[in-house]
Design a protein around this motif. Structure first.
Motif, PDB file in Angstrom:
ATOM      1  N   HIS A 112       8.632   0.021  -6.398  1.00 42.26           N
ATOM      2  CA  HIS A 112       7.367   0.414  -5.859  1.00 42.26           C
ATOM      3  C   HIS A 112       6.620  -0.868  -5.049  1.00 42.26           C
ATOM      4  N   SER A 151      12.041   6.413  -5.109  1.00 43.65           N
ATOM      5  CA  SER A 151      11.282   7.869  -4.827  1.00 43.65           C
ATOM      6  C   SER A 151      10.839   7.900  -3.322  1.00 43.65           C
ATOM      7  N   SER A 153       8.010   8.365  -2.073  1.00 41.13           N
ATOM      8  CA  SER A 153       6.811   7.564  -1.833  1.00 41.13           C
ATOM      9  C   SER A 153       7.013   6.172  -1.638  1.00 41.13           C
ATOM     10  N   THR A 154       8.220   5.567  -2.516  1.00 41.32           N
ATOM     11  CA  THR A 154       8.453   4.292  -2.219  1.00 41.32           C
ATOM     12  C   THR A 154       8.961   4.128  -0.833  1.00 41.32           C
ATOM     13  N   THR A 156       8.036   5.650   1.885  1.00 38.09           N
ATOM     14  CA  THR A 156       6.930   5.548   2.927  1.00 38.09           C
ATOM     15  C   THR A 156       6.039   4.342   2.425  1.00 38.09           C
ATOM     16  N   ALA A 157       5.977   3.840   1.446  1.00 36.07           N
ATOM     17  CA  ALA A 157       5.234   2.649   1.353  1.00 36.07           C
ATOM     18  C   ALA A 157       5.827   1.356   1.844  1.00 36.07           C
ATOM     19  N   GLY A 271      -0.265   3.142  -9.812  1.00 35.37           N
ATOM     20  CA  GLY A 271       1.003   3.415  -8.826  1.00 35.37           C
ATOM     21  C   GLY A 271       2.129   3.108  -9.670  1.00 35.37           C
ATOM     22  N   TRP A 274       8.368   5.467  -9.854  1.00 32.18           N
ATOM     23  CA  TRP A 274       8.457   6.836  -9.956  1.00 32.18           C
ATOM     24  C   TRP A 274       7.648   7.283 -11.323  1.00 32.18           C
ATOM     25  N   ASP A 292      -2.928  11.123  -8.098  1.00 27.81           N
ATOM     26  CA  ASP A 292      -2.091  11.416  -6.893  1.00 27.81           C
ATOM     27  C   ASP A 292      -1.850   9.964  -6.255  1.00 27.81           C
ATOM     28  N   ASP A 294       1.311   6.678  -5.494  1.00 27.09           N
ATOM     29  CA  ASP A 294       2.750   6.531  -5.163  1.00 27.09           C
ATOM     30  C   ASP A 294       3.567   6.738  -6.254  1.00 27.09           C
ATOM     31  N   ARG A 297       3.368  11.052  -7.577  1.00 26.57           N
ATOM     32  CA  ARG A 297       3.106  12.307  -6.965  1.00 26.57           C
ATOM     33  C   ARG A 297       4.540  12.728  -6.579  1.00 26.57           C
ATOM     34  N   ASP A 298       5.667  12.056  -6.980  1.00 30.30           N
ATOM     35  CA  ASP A 298       6.978  12.568  -6.577  1.00 30.30           C
ATOM     36  C   ASP A 298       7.477  13.048  -8.148  1.00 30.30           C
TER      37      ASP A 298
END
Length: 373
Positions: A112, A151, A153-154, A156-157, A271, A274, A292, A294, A297-298
């Motif tokens: 992350h 994940s 969201s990782t 995306t980040a 955060g 995962w 909710d 990073d 939320r996955d």
């Protein structure tokens, strides 16, 4: 192939967490498949400099910060030995491409993005250095190399907050539990919560402690079990409210039995890559309440395997409300539904499957797009 897995710590380091589990589970399966694997990591007090475990050579050197320079020098002296290097980023990568020949395949593994967490753990100037190394320096170093995120969201980040431009493949965590999963009816007549994880600032276990007093007004017999150790342990022990037990370290078997006996698993983390503890709880039929953010939320499917609550200015209040709403649903006889969905969700994540995807990437093949459903 000759493979080096470079990770900040090994699973036996006193500060080990989910990233160490991920790196070691990959290393074990690569070794079992016939590859020569060396796990290169920091050396905690009392640990041996060299070891061999599960057919893996372990090389330990340096401390929390000096490990980076020591590992680069170690690799430089062996730069022609390895075909593949898994460079695991725990906030800051090892920048292994700087000392390796172009023919060596380097895969950067990112759990992350740590930009917010640097400010929690480090002085302002050092946090700024960390953000530079994680962002512009790493982005340029690994731009021509494959990267792995655990994940969506990782990913995306990495794209939005780090400006990452190179290819990123999703290879999620797996889960391994040995305890018989929980199921209806409720194992305890009074609500029982469990929180599992390292006791560090960004896990924000204090927010859960803040919520306990409000929760016990409605459920006077409510109890909370906190499992884990870390630098925040003494401060948390000094402020434990009634009904909360801080267990420290537990064996895997004892930890699983404690989770399986709970109504609900709770994490207040800022955060995650995962949230391996979420999968472990789900495999035991226990849903999770989390913020909710990073990673979480996955790992948590809102309304199916748990509940996601907004952070906001009143994070502790939001967490208490989220836990209360979850307990209401479970008390109304829906625990069996949640337990079944949790077990089904966790069953989709296996270390063997993740290791197969990693092996394909190591061999220059693109693993198929990861789909969670």
């Amino acid at each position: 192939m000759n493979v080096a897995v470079v990770n900040w710590r090994d699973p036996w380091h006193p500060a080990a967490g989910g990233a160490e589990t991920y790196a070691w589970e990959m290393a074990r399966r690569l070794a079992a498949a016939g590859h020569q694997v060396c796990f290169v990591t920091a050396r905690a007090p009392g640990q041996r400099a060299a070891d061999r475990i599960d057919g893996i050579r372990v090389a330990r050197m340096g401390g929390a910060f000096t490990v980076y320079a020591r590992v680069l020098l170690w690799l430089l002296l062996r730069r022609d030995l390895f075909d593949v290097v898994l460079d695991c980023q725990n906030g800051i990568p090892f920048f292994t491409p700087w000392v390796l020949p172009r023919r060596t395949r380097v895969i950067c593994v990112v759990h992350h993005v740590h930009d917010r967490q640097f400010g929690v753990h480090l002085p302002r100037w050092l946090a700024a250095v960390g953000r530079f190394l994680e962002g512009p320096a790493a982005r340029r170093t690994y731009r021509r190399h494959d990267s792995v995120a655990v994940s969506p969201s990782t990913v995306t980040a990495m794209r939005e907050r780090l400006g990452w431009t190179g290819p990123v493949h999703i290879i999620p965590n797996g889960v391994t539990v040995t305890t018989t999963p929980a199921g209806p009816p409720l194992p305890h007549p009074a609500p029982r919560l469990v929180c599992v994880g390292r006791l560090v600032a960004h896990k924000r276990v204090g927010l859960l402690l803040d919520a306990v007093t409000e929760l016990r007004r409605r459920w006077p017999a409510l109890t909370v079990d906190v499992v884990g150790r870390g630098p925040e342990e003494a401060a948390l022990r000094a402020r434990l409210p009634e009904g909360v037990t801080l267990h420290g370290y537990l064996s895997e078997a004892d930890k699983e039995r404690l989770i399986a006996s709970a109504w609900l698993h709770v994490t207040a983390s800022q955060g995650e890559g995962w949230g391996l503890c979420v999968l472990e709880a789900a495999a035991l039929g226990v849903p999770t309440v989390a913020f909710d953010v990073d990673g979480l939320r996955d790992a948590v499917r809102h309304g199916e395997t748990g509940w996601l609550v907004p952070e906001g200015a009143d994070a502790a209040v939001n967490l208490a409300k989220g836990i209360a709403a979850a307990l209401d649903e479970l008390h109304d006889g829906r625990r069996g539904d949640y337990a079944a969905r949790c077990r089904d969700w966790a069953a989709r994540f296996r270390w063997d499957r993740s290791a197969e995807r990693m092996a394909a990437l190591m061999q220059g093949r693109t693993p198929p797009a990861w789909e969670e459903r």
